[in-house]
Design an enzyme around this catalytic site. Structure first.
Site, PDB file in Angstrom:
ATOM      1  N   CYS A   1     -47.035  70.980  53.943  1.00  0.00           N
ATOM      2  CA  CYS A   1     -47.398  69.629  53.518  1.00  0.00           C
ATOM      3  C   CYS A   1     -47.308  68.598  54.640  1.00  0.00           C
ATOM      4  CB  CYS A   1     -46.523  69.210  52.340  1.00  0.00           C
ATOM      5  SG  CYS A   1     -46.590  70.399  50.989  1.00  0.00           S
TER       6      CYS A   1
ATOM      7  N   HIS B   1     -43.585  60.267  51.967  1.00  0.00           N
ATOM      8  CA  HIS B   1     -44.060  61.576  51.500  1.00  0.00           C
ATOM      9  C   HIS B   1     -44.050  61.569  49.976  1.00  0.00           C
ATOM     10  CE1 HIS B   1     -45.229  65.671  51.947  1.00  0.00           C
ATOM     11  NE2 HIS B   1     -44.157  66.153  51.337  1.00  0.00           N
TER      12      HIS B   1
ATOM     13  N   GLU C   1     -35.549  61.888  51.094  1.00  0.00           N
ATOM     14  CA  GLU C   1     -36.375  61.007  51.929  1.00  0.00           C
ATOM     15  C   GLU C   1     -35.819  59.585  51.899  1.00  0.00           C
ATOM     16  OE1 GLU C   1     -41.022  59.782  52.882  1.00  0.00           O
ATOM     17  OE2 GLU C   1     -40.563  60.779  50.970  1.00  0.00           O
TER      18      GLU C   1
ATOM     19  N   LYS D   1     -49.333  59.501  46.505  1.00  0.00           N
ATOM     20  CA  LYS D   1     -49.379  60.659  45.604  1.00  0.00           C
ATOM     21  C   LYS D   1     -49.266  60.249  44.140  1.00  0.00           C
ATOM     22  CE  LYS D   1     -47.486  63.883  49.044  1.00  0.00           C
ATOM     23  NZ  LYS D   1     -47.354  62.934  50.176  1.00  0.00           N
TER      24      LYS D   1
ATOM     25  N   HIS E   1     -50.459  65.508  45.018  1.00  0.00           N
ATOM     26  CA  HIS E   1     -50.049  66.022  46.331  1.00  0.00           C
ATOM     27  C   HIS E   1     -51.170  66.871  46.898  1.00  0.00           C
ATOM     28  CE1 HIS E   1     -47.908  67.347  49.686  1.00  0.00           C
ATOM     29  NE2 HIS E   1     -46.774  67.732  49.131  1.00  0.00           N
TER      30      HIS E   1
ATOM     31  N   PHE F   1     -42.715  72.385  53.534  1.00  0.00           N
ATOM     32  CA  PHE F   1     -41.912  73.588  53.338  1.00  0.00           C
ATOM     33  C   PHE F   1     -41.678  74.260  54.694  1.00  0.00           C
ATOM     34  CE2 PHE F   1     -43.093  74.824  48.657  1.00  0.00           C
ATOM     35  CZ  PHE F   1     -42.390  73.728  48.216  1.00  0.00           C
TER      36      PHE F   1
END
Length: 412
Positions: free
Chosen positions: A163, A302, A313, A334, A339, A398
């Site tokens: 991502c 994010h 975050e 998002k 996403h 990830f």
């Protein structure tokens, strides 16, 4: 001596608009592009919603014959790249093509090809497999197809960091121009993986929202958040060395002034709990730009709407910004488009550029009430109209990948 890098072109395919103009109009209106999955039968699936691209017709956006040899992620990427090229006014016949490059990635490539080929082998045998299976599915084909479509013959690579892919691609393209490897770069990310393998896999990982309400499915930072909504699309930009852009009379949309990339070295899916990896990416980007946290007006987070991401975050922003964390405007795109995985960083970079241009910071749509520790300004309830001089975009992937890009209003 590092060269200055500016943004001269934008291109997007998203769940709320298939070009930059319609996408940005959707963002300003708080449009949510989430709805029931139409790409396959979800009867046996816990997850019923996704953020699908609507009414995209590849042959209307690129060479028809070439489009038939591309999977969705490549089609989206080429469409967005051609839009960015037109938007930039770049004419390849006037350029040295070996000074124009491409760094565009996809976090996954095509899972649909994997699904279809397994079924084909089981039903018809291995000799009946499409010879184009491999070149359709591998993730570098987005960059390769953009090179073919635009005529760019310089550095052509793809960064794959889940991502964080789109942000890392833009960051590496920024570096390529800074240090003289290229004068112009197409950069960003793309994804087209709303399919049974992806939805089943992310569901088993308990990463996806199981909400059946599109307005409350992707709710970053909300106390009721329960996962992200899978989306698709592409965000591609044209980056250019400043003097090269000025020499050809290009409109300069913004300047890229900082990039940070780090690893958590912690866990394959969860960010590190203290946010130290993402914090370092942010502080590295600010250090390169020569600014302090108080100078940053806006962070496009994010913000996936998973429990761990939003909490960690937030901790990262607090660690990087200190006392200034409470004053910076934060949001998550998002909340509207879901996403977009490898495409997220590219599309969110475009939001940063448009926010600088229009002095507009969009609302985190659908988010209503935050957890106690999530106590920053996430732009809830209404958008903000204010000058944006410095905008920051964060991406976490990830594997523990962290990427931060810092964009500035252009000043000659």
């Amino acid at each position: 001596m590092k060269r200055r890098v500016v943004v001269t072109g934008l291109g997007a395919v998203t769940p709320i608009g298939n070009d930059v103009e319609s996408f940005w109009e959707g963002v300003k209106a708080g449009k949510v592009g989430i709805g029931p999955i139409t790409k396959f039968d979800t009867t046996d699936y816990k997850v019923k919603l996704a953020a699908e691209v609507k009414d995209f017709v590849a042959k209307e956006r690129m060479d028809f014959k070439a489009s038939r040899r591309m999977e969705l992620f490549s089609q989206y990427a080429v469409a967005a790249a051609l839009e960015a090229m037109k938007n930039s006014g770049l004419a390849m016949e006037k350029e040295d093509p070996f000074r124009v490059g491409v760094i565009v990635g996809s976090g996954i490539g095509s899972l649909q090809v994997a699904e279809s080929v397994v079924k084909r082998i089981e039903e018809k045998g291995p000799s009946k497999v499409d010879p184009l299976i491999v070149p359709k599915m591998i993730s570098n084909m987005a960059a390769g197809n953009i090179s073919i479509a635009t005529g760019a013959r310089g550095k052509c690579t793809n960064v794959v960091t889940a991502c964080a892919t789109g942000t890392n691609c833009i960051g590496d393209a920024f570096r390529a121009i800074q240090y003289g490897d290229a004068d112009v770069m197409f950069a960003g990310g793309t994804e087209g993986s709303i399919c049974p393998i992806a939805v089943a896999g992310f569901t088993s990982l308990t990463a996806l929202s199981t909400s059946d309400n599109p307005a409350r499915a992707s709710i970053p930072f909300d106390k009721d958040r329960n996962g992200f909504v899978i989306g698709e699309g592409a965000g591609i930009v044209v980056l250019e060395e400043l003097e090269h852009a000025k020499a050809r009379g290009a409109e300069i949309l913004a300047e890229v002034v900082g990039y940070g990339a780090t690893a958590d070295a912690f866990h394959i899916t969860s960010p590190i709990e203290d946010g130290s990896g993402a914090a370092r990416a942010m502080t590295d980007a600010m250090k390169e730009a020569g600014i302090t946290p108080a100078d940053v007006d806006y962070i496009n987070a994010h913000g996936t709407a998973t429990h761990h991401n939003d909490l960690f975050e937030t901790r990262a922003i607090k660690a990087a910004f200190g006392d200034a964390a409470k004053d910076v405007k934060i949001n998550s795109t998002k909340s509207m488009v879901g996403h977009l995985l490898g495409a997220a960083g590219g599309v969110e970079f475009i939001v940063c550029v448009k926010s600088i241009q229009d002095g507009f910071i969009h609302q985190t749509v659908g988010t209503e009430q935050c957890d106690e520790e999530l106590d920053l300004d996430y732009t809830i309830g209404a958008p903000a109209h204010q000058e944006v001089r410095y905008a920051m975009s964060n991406s976490l992937g990830f594997g523990g990948h962290n990427g931060t890009i810092l964009v500035k209003k252009f000043e000659d």
